[in-house]
Design a protein around this motif. Structure first.
Motif, PDB file in Angstrom:
ATOM      1  N   ALA A   1       2.334  -0.593  -6.975  1.00 56.68           N
ATOM      2  CA  ALA A   1       1.843  -1.135  -5.613  1.00 56.68           C
ATOM      3  C   ALA A   1       0.330  -1.709  -5.802  1.00 56.68           C
ATOM      4  N   ASP A   2      -0.118  -2.235  -4.784  1.00 56.74           N
ATOM      5  CA  ASP A   2      -1.355  -2.916  -4.907  1.00 56.74           C
ATOM      6  C   ASP A   2      -2.657  -2.012  -4.712  1.00 56.74           C
ATOM      7  N   TYR A   3      -2.145  -0.874  -3.799  1.00 58.49           N
ATOM      8  CA  TYR A   3      -3.473   0.136  -3.375  1.00 58.49           C
ATOM      9  C   TYR A   3      -2.690   1.247  -3.118  1.00 58.49           C
ATOM     10  N   ARG A   4      -3.332   2.608  -3.707  1.00 61.09           N
ATOM     11  CA  ARG A   4      -2.529   3.865  -3.645  1.00 61.09           C
ATOM     12  C   ARG A   4      -3.488   4.877  -2.917  1.00 61.09           C
ATOM     13  N   ILE A   5      -3.136   5.279  -2.043  1.00 58.99           N
ATOM     14  CA  ILE A   5      -3.744   6.624  -1.323  1.00 58.99           C
ATOM     15  C   ILE A   5      -3.129   7.821  -1.497  1.00 58.99           C
ATOM     16  N   ALA A   6      -3.573   8.773  -2.079  1.00 58.78           N
ATOM     17  CA  ALA A   6      -3.018  10.206  -2.082  1.00 58.78           C
ATOM     18  C   ALA A   6      -3.681  11.185  -1.343  1.00 58.78           C
ATOM     19  N   THR A   7      -2.723  12.137  -0.834  1.00 58.15           N
ATOM     20  CA  THR A   7      -3.268  13.248   0.035  1.00 58.15           C
ATOM     21  C   THR A   7      -3.857  14.418  -0.900  1.00 58.15           C
ATOM     22  N   ALA A   8      -5.026  14.896  -0.218  1.00 57.20           N
ATOM     23  CA  ALA A   8      -5.498  15.839  -1.133  1.00 57.20           C
ATOM     24  C   ALA A   8      -4.573  17.242  -0.924  1.00 57.20           C
ATOM     25  N   GLY A   9      -4.801  18.047  -2.057  1.00 57.68           N
ATOM     26  CA  GLY A   9      -4.191  19.312  -1.935  1.00 57.68           C
ATOM     27  C   GLY A   9      -3.446  19.688  -3.365  1.00 57.68           C
ATOM     28  N   ASP A  10      -2.645  20.791  -3.162  1.00 61.45           N
ATOM     29  CA  ASP A  10      -1.925  21.290  -4.410  1.00 61.45           C
ATOM     30  C   ASP A  10      -0.777  20.514  -4.788  1.00 61.45           C
TER      31      ASP A  10
ATOM     32  N   ILE B   1       0.839  -1.218   0.150  1.00 61.85           N
ATOM     33  CA  ILE B   1       0.029  -0.047  -0.043  1.00 61.85           C
ATOM     34  C   ILE B   1       1.061   1.469  -0.045  1.00 61.85           C
ATOM     35  N   ILE B   2       0.719   2.407  -0.891  1.00 62.46           N
ATOM     36  CA  ILE B   2       1.340   3.408  -0.818  1.00 62.46           C
ATOM     37  C   ILE B   2       0.425   4.388  -0.413  1.00 62.46           C
ATOM     38  N   ALA B   3       1.078   5.332   0.609  1.00 61.52           N
ATOM     39  CA  ALA B   3       0.466   6.448   1.475  1.00 61.52           C
ATOM     40  C   ALA B   3       1.135   7.763   0.586  1.00 61.52           C
ATOM     41  N   CYS B   4       0.561   8.149  -0.469  1.00 61.20           N
ATOM     42  CA  CYS B   4       1.388   9.098  -1.164  1.00 61.20           C
ATOM     43  C   CYS B   4       1.135  10.562  -0.373  1.00 61.20           C
ATOM     44  N   SER B   5       1.959  11.106   0.252  1.00 55.00           N
ATOM     45  CA  SER B   5       2.027  11.980   1.048  1.00 55.00           C
ATOM     46  C   SER B   5       2.020  13.412   0.511  1.00 55.00           C
ATOM     47  N   GLY B   6       2.296  13.500  -0.795  1.00 55.07           N
ATOM     48  CA  GLY B   6       2.204  14.848  -1.614  1.00 55.07           C
ATOM     49  C   GLY B   6       2.705  14.574  -2.866  1.00 55.07           C
ATOM     50  N   HIS B   7       3.564  15.513  -3.476  1.00 52.76           N
ATOM     51  CA  HIS B   7       4.185  15.325  -4.990  1.00 52.76           C
ATOM     52  C   HIS B   7       4.824  13.961  -5.046  1.00 52.76           C
ATOM     53  N   ALA B   8       4.475  13.356  -6.263  1.00 52.60           N
ATOM     54  CA  ALA B   8       5.034  11.916  -6.639  1.00 52.60           C
ATOM     55  C   ALA B   8       5.182  12.301  -8.345  1.00 52.60           C
ATOM     56  N   ILE B   9       6.573  12.608  -8.421  1.00 55.03           N
ATOM     57  CA  ILE B   9       6.968  12.678  -9.855  1.00 55.03           C
ATOM     58  C   ILE B   9       8.099  11.646 -10.167  1.00 55.03           C
ATOM     59  N   ALA B  10       7.943  11.338 -11.543  1.00 53.60           N
ATOM     60  CA  ALA B  10       8.988  10.591 -12.476  1.00 53.60           C
ATOM     61  C   ALA B  10       8.896   9.208 -11.653  1.00 53.60           C
ATOM     62  N   LYS B  11       9.966   8.746 -11.032  1.00 53.28           N
ATOM     63  CA  LYS B  11      10.027   7.502 -10.539  1.00 53.28           C
ATOM     64  C   LYS B  11       9.109   7.421  -9.017  1.00 53.28           C
TER      65      LYS B  11
END
Length: 230
Positions: free
Chosen positions: A113-122, A95-105
């Motif tokens: 990943a099997d499940y991805r959760i992103a943080t709301a925002g700019d 599981i990825i808890a994407c805490s902000g920007h995710a660029i390129a790699k």
């Protein structure tokens, strides 16, 4: 476990927090430690949560390494491709808890990943290789094509389109978006739900579902090595 990735395992859930400077750049040392953490998670038979620092998941490969010479850049990209291939075939859910920007790699990690959760925002989720003058490597093309929707694949890879967290859901980069203060709790809730899975069945089914993608990725990694040598 180490200084570039903080590893904690509690109640069958292993949390890996990237901790490599301002943008969590993927360097050879970080990738080596990433693999060590996955080794430990396998030994612990733990579901994996991967996250970053507030505002940034990962900005991609370490530019100092990428600009230090063609051989170093080729080696780093190959190591990164091997890592995402390993993630796709990991025995336990990732599981990825994407805490902000995710660029390129950083965005490619989401696709592995099997499940991805992103943080709301700019925040931006993007494959920006074409934007910065790089021809997309074959392994990246195969991975993106395997996980993104057809329309988003063309826009993300050919046009280096920048996706908001919300737009990244429909594109296929992430599965849901939550507020920052809910990110880790949501990831842990998903992990607890996944504990109900039969892990042998999960693993063997994942390998069957991703058989074509994994084979294509292996071939692409070899193609990238041949292309880079010319």
């Amino acid at each position: 476990m180490n200084e570039l990735i903080n590893y904690q395992c509690t109640d069958g859930i292993a949390t890996l927090q990237l901790n490599n400077g301002k943008v969590n750049a993927l360097s050879p040392a970080l990738i080596q430690q990433f693999n060590s953490c996955l080794d430990q998670a396998e030994q612990d038979k733990a579901i994996v949560i991967i996250t970053g620092q507030p505002g940034i998941f990962s900005g991609g490969y370490d530019l100092k390494v990428m600009l230090s010479g063609p051989a170093n850049a080729i080696d780093l990209v190959a190591q990164g491709s091997d890592l995402t291939r390993r993630m796709l075939a990991h025995p336990q859910p990732i599981i990825i808890a994407c805490s902000g920007h995710a660029i390129a790699k950083g965005a490619f990690l989401l696709l592995a990943a099997d499940y991805r959760i992103a943080t709301a925002g700019d925040f931006t989720i993007a494959l920006n290789e074409v934007e910065i003058g790089m021809v997309m490597h074959q392994a990246g093309i195969v991975l993106a094509q395997g996980r993104l929707t057809p329309a988003a694949f063309q826009r993300a890879v050919n046009n280096a389109e920048r996706f908001t967290p919300e737009a990244a859901v429909s594109a296929g980069f992430v599965d849901q978006v939550v507020h920052a203060d809910e990110l880790i709790n949501t990831a842990q809730t998903v992990a607890q739900t996944m504990k109900k899975l039969n892990m042998r069945a999960h693993y063997q089914t994942k390998l069957k579902v991703r058989q074509q993608l994994l084979a294509g990725l292996e071939a692409a990694i070899e193609q990238d090595k041949v292309y880079a040598s010319h």
